[in-house]
Design a protein around this motif. Structure first.
Motif, mmCIF file in Angstrom:
data_model
loop_
_atom_site.group_PDB
_atom_site.id
_atom_site.type_symbol
_atom_site.label_atom_id
_atom_site.label_comp_id
_atom_site.label_asym_id
_atom_site.label_seq_id
_atom_site.Cartn_x
_atom_site.Cartn_y
_atom_site.Cartn_z
ATOM 1 N N GLY A 127 -7.763 -0.711 3.952
ATOM 2 C CA GLY A 127 -6.714 -0.806 4.885
ATOM 3 C C GLY A 127 -6.553 -2.345 5.600
ATOM 4 O O GLY A 127 -5.384 -2.510 6.416
ATOM 5 N N ALA A 167 0.088 5.395 0.079
ATOM 6 C CA ALA A 167 -0.459 5.517 1.714
ATOM 7 C C ALA A 167 0.666 5.337 2.481
ATOM 8 O O ALA A 167 1.437 4.230 2.322
ATOM 9 C CB ALA A 167 -1.602 4.946 2.321
ATOM 10 N N HIS A 178 2.257 3.928 6.544
ATOM 11 C CA HIS A 178 1.872 2.754 7.403
ATOM 12 C C HIS A 178 0.781 3.347 8.266
ATOM 13 O O HIS A 178 -0.250 2.448 8.609
ATOM 14 C CB HIS A 178 2.943 2.419 8.296
ATOM 15 C CG HIS A 178 4.186 1.759 7.830
ATOM 16 N ND1 HIS A 178 4.006 0.748 6.775
ATOM 17 C CD2 HIS A 178 5.409 2.124 7.513
ATOM 18 C CE1 HIS A 178 5.176 0.298 6.141
ATOM 19 N NE2 HIS A 178 6.098 1.243 6.677
ATOM 20 N N GLU A 179 0.914 4.645 8.893
ATOM 21 C CA GLU A 179 -0.239 4.950 9.615
ATOM 22 C C GLU A 179 -1.727 5.157 9.302
ATOM 23 O O GLU A 179 -2.539 4.631 9.691
ATOM 24 C CB GLU A 179 0.186 6.226 10.599
ATOM 25 C CG GLU A 179 1.440 6.364 11.331
ATOM 26 C CD GLU A 179 2.865 6.334 10.343
ATOM 27 O OE1 GLU A 179 2.600 6.631 9.120
ATOM 28 O OE2 GLU A 179 3.897 6.395 10.890
ATOM 29 N N GLU A 180 -1.610 5.472 8.057
ATOM 30 C CA GLU A 180 -2.949 5.570 7.174
ATOM 31 C C GLU A 180 -3.607 4.317 7.310
ATOM 32 O O GLU A 180 -5.032 4.003 7.130
ATOM 33 C CB GLU A 180 -2.794 6.129 6.125
ATOM 34 C CG GLU A 180 -4.193 6.670 5.188
ATOM 35 C CD GLU A 180 -3.992 7.168 3.985
ATOM 36 O OE1 GLU A 180 -4.797 7.231 3.223
ATOM 37 O OE2 GLU A 180 -2.931 7.870 3.561
ATOM 38 N N PHE A 181 -2.703 3.111 7.333
ATOM 39 C CA PHE A 181 -3.403 1.748 7.149
ATOM 40 C C PHE A 181 -3.259 1.121 8.273
ATOM 41 O O PHE A 181 -3.799 -0.181 8.491
ATOM 42 C CB PHE A 181 -2.468 0.886 6.103
ATOM 43 C CG PHE A 181 -3.297 1.020 4.518
ATOM 44 C CD1 PHE A 181 -3.567 -0.022 3.889
ATOM 45 C CD2 PHE A 181 -3.245 2.186 3.847
ATOM 46 C CE1 PHE A 181 -4.163 -0.277 2.522
ATOM 47 C CE2 PHE A 181 -4.107 2.168 2.679
ATOM 48 C CZ PHE A 181 -4.319 0.932 2.255
ATOM 49 N N TYR A 241 0.953 -1.304 0.013
ATOM 50 C CA TYR A 241 -0.024 -0.061 0.026
ATOM 51 C C TYR A 241 1.016 1.273 -0.058
ATOM 52 O O TYR A 241 0.382 2.253 -0.076
ATOM 53 C CB TYR A 241 -1.040 -0.020 1.242
ATOM 54 C CG TYR A 241 -0.302 -0.234 2.552
ATOM 55 C CD1 TYR A 241 0.636 0.817 3.244
ATOM 56 C CD2 TYR A 241 -0.300 -1.509 3.405
ATOM 57 C CE1 TYR A 241 1.290 0.576 4.518
ATOM 58 C CE2 TYR A 241 0.243 -1.587 4.472
ATOM 59 C CZ TYR A 241 0.929 -0.461 4.906
ATOM 60 O OH TYR A 241 1.718 -0.961 6.211
#
Length: 402
Positions: free
Chosen positions: A312, A64, A66-69, A60
């Protein structure tokens, strides 16, 4: 039985996951597995469709952070591993994947792969002869493991004196692909990734300055409209070819012979008719899939079998289950070396279809052919045990007599 029976960390499940898959396909074809934080998908129709669905990806990070997922940022100590892996095709998405696959395909051609067949046949024959001369041994250690390592080493142009390094590096790196690998496995993977990267970087620079007739030289020279493969991409591609091609081919050899020993009628059928080998290879790839599960990230909301899966999330596509789906395969739990049609998905589908599939098929055909020809009385000594991993599912050893 319920969905709790799905436990890829359980030795009992790894030994025989198929009864659980049968229940899941019928009762819970899509469910959330809390221990692995994944949505488990088990029916052929759904796995097939999702492998082609661009709303899912191997990564991803192209869209995006890491935090967004909902993922923790990776610790600094694993950076050498991920730098290596993300420079290869398997963990890329378009447009980077499209560009690199086009460039790699200019060097790793069907003609080049087919040209390796005489060398593969010679190596397979030598390994089978050695096993016969010893009266038997561990089929994995004596034949299954050295064949793909030496083929890939020859193809890449790795000097003979260095080839003993490849198998340990590959095994340590692939340990990271299992679910929730422990710290010691992560450390081994990181160390192997750093050592292998350094080795290949030095070799690639040598070949760029003084090209030879090998794949590393060819990759270093590829140009398409002014576009070249970067050094990191070249290294990532070479590591992927070794890891993906080697581990899966070893497992298919071991898993396949174990299946044949358990089905003496089919083994006798194959021994009586060598023309069955190509179809037999496809059936053995289906029957005990060497890489039973592939993961994908959900890049946009999707619905699978009436179940909504949000952006996510991570899905676990169960190749081994799909390859035993009775909606596609008649009598799926029966080993049938002449099965036709046989639309197994062992090599994947879509843009991430296995680049090395033609090479794997040649290696397997020549390996099985050599053993059938030179060891016609090959027989099992002890019932084997399965290694603990499920993402790459194979035997610890397979002891035979000739």
């Amino acid at each position: 039985m319920n969905e709790l029976a799905y436990d890829p960390c359980s030795p009992d499940f790894v030994t025989d996951p198929y009864p659980v898959f049968e229940w899941l396909r019928a009762e819970r074809p899509v469910f959330f597995h809390e221990p692995s934080d994944q949505w488990v998908i088990s029916r052929y129709e759904d796995v097939n469709a999702l492998l082609r669905d661009r709303r899912l990806g191997r990564t991803y990070l192209h869209i995006a952070g890491h935090e967004e997922f909902g993922q923790e940022p990776e610790s600094e100590f694993v950076k050498p591993f991920w730098d290596l892996v993300r420079a290869g095709l398997l963990d890329m998405e378009p447009p980077t994947h499209t560009r690199l696959r086009r460039l790699v395909s200019k060097a790793f051609t069907a003609r080049m792969v087919e040209g390796l067949r005489p060398m593969i046949r010679r190596l397979a024959g030598e390994l089978a002869e050695s096993l016969v001369a010893k009266g038997g041994g561990d089929l994995l250690a004596e034949v299954a493991e050295p064949l793909p390592v030496n083929v890939i080493a020859e193809m890449l142009g790795v000097p003979v004196a260095d080839r003993h390094l490849l198998r340990p590096w590959s095994a340590d790196i692939c340990g990271m692909y299992e679910l929730n690998p422990p710290q010691d496995v992560q450390r081994s993977a990181v160390r192997a990734a750093a050592e292998f990267s350094e080795y290949l970087r030095d070799l690639a620079r040598q070949r760029k300055d003084a090209p030879r007739d090998d794949l590393i030289s060819a990759l270093a020279q590829v140009v398409d409209g002014g576009d070249r493969i970067t050094e990191d991409e070249l290294i990532g591609t070479c590591v992927l070819l070794l890891n993906a091609g080697h581990e899966a081919t070893v497992n298919t050899t071991g898993n396949g012979w174990w299946a044949l020993f358990r089905h003496p009628g089919e083994l006798a059928r194959l021994r009586a008719d060598a023309s069955l080998i190509p179809a037999a290879i496809e059936e053995l790839l289906r029957y005990d899939t060497p890489a039973p599960m592939f993961e994908r990230w959900v890049l946009e909301d999707i619905t699978v079998a009436g179940i909504d899966i949000p952006r996510g999330a991570e899905v676990a596509l169960q190749f081994a289950s799909a390859n035993r789906d009775p909606a596609v395969f008649a009598e799926p739990d029966r080993l049938d070396l002449g099965r036709d049609p046989n639309p197994h998905i062992t090599f994947g589908l879509g843009i991430h279809y296995c680049l090395g599939a033609p090479l794997a098929r040649i290696e397997l055909a020549e390996s099985y052919g050599a053993l059938l020809r030179l060891a016609p009385g090959l027989r099992l000594v002890d019932e084997p045990k399965w290694k603990p991993g499920f993402v790459l599912r194979g035997l610890e050893a397979l002891y035979v007599e000739c």
